[in-house]
Scaffold this motif. Structure first.
Motif, PDB file in Angstrom:
ATOM      1  N   UNK A 132       0.847  -1.215   0.000  1.00  0.00           N
ATOM      2  CA  UNK A 132       0.000   0.000   0.000  1.00  0.00           C
ATOM      3  C   UNK A 132       0.870   1.248   0.000  1.00  0.00           C
ATOM      4  N   UNK A 133       1.929   1.182   0.787  1.00  0.00           N
ATOM      5  CA  UNK A 133       2.853   2.321   0.830  1.00  0.00           C
ATOM      6  C   UNK A 133       3.479   2.527  -0.559  1.00  0.00           C
ATOM      7  N   UNK A 134       3.853   1.424  -1.193  1.00  0.00           N
ATOM      8  CA  UNK A 134       4.434   1.518  -2.538  1.00  0.00           C
ATOM      9  C   UNK A 134       3.448   2.190  -3.492  1.00  0.00           C
ATOM     10  N   UNK A 135       2.198   1.727  -3.425  1.00  0.00           N
ATOM     11  CA  UNK A 135       1.198   2.260  -4.350  1.00  0.00           C
ATOM     12  C   UNK A 135       1.045   3.773  -4.188  1.00  0.00           C
ATOM     13  N   UNK A 136       1.087   4.226  -2.933  1.00  0.00           N
ATOM     14  CA  UNK A 136       0.959   5.674  -2.690  1.00  0.00           C
ATOM     15  C   UNK A 136       2.108   6.461  -3.319  1.00  0.00           C
ATOM     16  N   UNK A 137       3.278   5.812  -3.385  1.00  0.00           N
ATOM     17  CA  UNK A 137       4.449   6.542  -3.915  1.00  0.00           C
ATOM     18  C   UNK A 137       4.583   6.417  -5.436  1.00  0.00           C
ATOM     19  N   UNK A 138       3.722   5.591  -6.048  1.00  0.00           N
ATOM     20  CA  UNK A 138       3.846   5.378  -7.499  1.00  0.00           C
ATOM     21  C   UNK A 138       3.126   6.467  -8.294  1.00  0.00           C
ATOM     22  N   UNK A 139       3.309   7.679  -7.861  1.00  0.00           N
ATOM     23  CA  UNK A 139       2.701   8.806  -8.576  1.00  0.00           C
ATOM     24  C   UNK A 139       3.853   9.667  -9.093  1.00  0.00           C
ATOM     25  N   UNK A 140       3.587  10.520 -10.093  1.00  0.00           N
ATOM     26  CA  UNK A 140       4.677  11.369 -10.589  1.00  0.00           C
ATOM     27  C   UNK A 140       5.307  12.146  -9.430  1.00  0.00           C
ATOM     28  N   UNK A 141       6.623  12.336  -9.413  1.00  0.00           N
ATOM     29  CA  UNK A 141       7.573  12.041 -10.490  1.00  0.00           C
ATOM     30  C   UNK A 141       8.248  10.665 -10.380  1.00  0.00           C
ATOM     31  N   UNK A 142       7.605   9.655  -9.775  1.00  0.00           N
ATOM     32  CA  UNK A 142       8.263   8.335  -9.714  1.00  0.00           C
ATOM     33  C   UNK A 142       8.386   7.756 -11.120  1.00  0.00           C
ATOM     34  N   UNK A 143       9.619   7.383 -11.499  1.00  0.00           N
ATOM     35  CA  UNK A 143       9.844   6.830 -12.844  1.00  0.00           C
ATOM     36  C   UNK A 143      10.518   5.474 -12.814  1.00  0.00           C
ATOM     37  N   UNK A 144      11.043   5.108 -11.635  1.00  0.00           N
ATOM     38  CA  UNK A 144      11.853   3.888 -11.574  1.00  0.00           C
ATOM     39  C   UNK A 144      11.694   3.248 -10.191  1.00  0.00           C
TER      40      UNK A 144
END
Ligand SMILES: Cc1ncc(COP(=O)(O)O)c(C=O)c1O
Length: 397
Positions: A132-144
């Motif tokens: 769940x924490x990962x999903x929250x961080x998978x927003x721009x500007x996450x690219x990798x």
């Protein structure tokens, strides 16, 4: 140097070369020693041999031969995947689990110097990433995103497919460090939601000095070493004999898995040893239980050892005591023992990230098995650990 009397239980650091690997390498180097780029007969023989082994490795890893880039080992594969993404991708945010290998932290630091923001994904007490924490961080500007599949110090397996599915949904590039996994479970790259995957031959009884980065078609990378070889993705004359050893090692590992219905037969040996060790006072498992749904590397045991007063004992001192008694094991990972990624005095950054206190994080002991180990080799280990525990507890540190 003559063979040491120690029983080698440090497969996760490196594994002794299998006889068939040494033979394949000697044959390849005798018959195909030339530069595979040369246009004469010697060169063509080398190119043919390299291509045959590339196809064999690709078939076993579930990728195309054109998706396999030979590199010098796990660390280079990881750097190529992460640092090589800068350029094809605009600087943005890169997410790493908090329990990555030091090579990944180093590659992320290189990205930070190029303007990337690095965030570490927290893990639970077992070392598993919080989806769940990962999903929250998978927003721009996450690219990798980069996550290691099998954790070398504590054996944790990450839910790679679930992480990959989230990355796909978010359109984020995903690299998996599979250095500890390849050879111990089937890896079918085509069926994984993964863009880049790193592995190294020496963890599966192949030679050191060769590994591979699997690169999904269409995923662009800036090479770290320029040159025409490997489709322009990694320059340098290809090490034909090392690749032959890698192919032979993966074939052996694959045959072992096939003979046991796809599972690593080392798990049974590991489970018995773990049961015997857990009967000792002061010995605790770190990382997931073998039957935890998260899963654990099948050849891996990681322990925390307390003295009679309940205080954690130093892992490095236990390792030395066990070596005196004929068992080669390690405290945490060999790379952390070498200094990188470790806190002061052998404190494990991985155990700290999992929520252990600094004294516990210095008491890690890792036992990792390989196909050369027999039940008889392990019979005396619990008694040796008990003696080692007593001598470390009694001697002033
Ligand atoms: C999980 C993991 N990743 C990467 C590496 C680095 O691989 P190499 O030593 O081949 O560079 C290791 C080696 O211990 C490892 O365990």
């Amino acid at each position: 140097m003559p063979p040491l009397p120690e029983i080698y239980l440090d497969a996760c650091a490196t594994a002794p070369p299998a006889e068939a690997v040494l033979e394949a390498m000697a044959r390849a180097h005798r018959e195909a020693w030339a530069n595979p780029s040369s246009l004469h007969g010697h060169g063509l023989a080398a190119a043919e041999r390299l291509e045959r082994d590339r196809q064999a490795l690709a078939a076993r890893l579930g990728c195309g031969g054109d998706e396999l880039v030979f590199v010098s080992g796990g660390s280079e594969a990881i750097h190529t995947a992460l640092v090589g993404s800068d350029g094809p991708l605009e600087p943005g945010r890169v997410l790493l689990s908090a329990v990555e290998h030091p090579a990944s932290h180093a590659a992320a630091a290189a990205l930070a110097r190029r303007g990337w923001e690095v965030q570490l994904l927290p893990v639970d007490r077992r070392g598993v990433v919080d989806l769940e924490d990962l999903q929250r961080r998978l927003t721009p500007p996450t690219r990798l995103v980069s996550v290691l599949w099998g954790q070398s110090e504590v054996g944790t397996l990450q839910p790679i497919e679930a992480i990959g599915a989230l990355c796909r949904q978010a359109g984020v590039r995903f690299h998996v460090d599979a250095v500890q996994v390849v050879g111990h479970r089937r890896v079918d790259f085509n069926r994984l939601p993964v863009d880049l995957l790193s592995c190294a031959a020496h963890k599966l009884q192949g030679p050191r000095g060769v590994g591979a980065l699997l690169v999904r078609r269409g995923v662009l990378l800036e090479p770290l070493v320029g040159g025409a070889q490997e489709g322009g993705r990694r320059g340098g004359t290809e090490p034909v004999a090392l690749v032959a050893g890698f192919a032979a090692a993966l074939e052996l590992a694959d045959r072992r898995l096939t003979a046991h219905g796809g599972d690593d037969p080392l798990a049974a040996l590991r489970d018995q040893l773990l049961a015997d060790l857990r009967r000792l006072e002061g010995v605790r498992l770190s990382g997931p239980e073998p039957d935890d749904p998260a899963g654990r590397l099948p050849h891996h045991i990681s322990l925390l050892v307390d003295g009679p007063d309940g205080r954690p004992l130093g892992g490095r001192r236990l390792v030395r005591e066990l070596a005196r008694r004929g068992y080669a094991v390690s405290s945490g990972s060999a790379c952390a023992s070498a200094g990188a990624g470790a806190g002061s005095g052998g404190t494990s950054a991985v155990l700290l990230a999992m929520g252990y206190d600094p004294a516990e994080a210095s008491s890690g002991l890792r036992i990792s098995l390989g196909p050369w180990v027999s039940p008889a080799d392990l019979a005396g280990l619990p008694a040796a650990l008990e003696l080692a525990r007593r001598s470390v507890a009694e001697a002033p540190g």
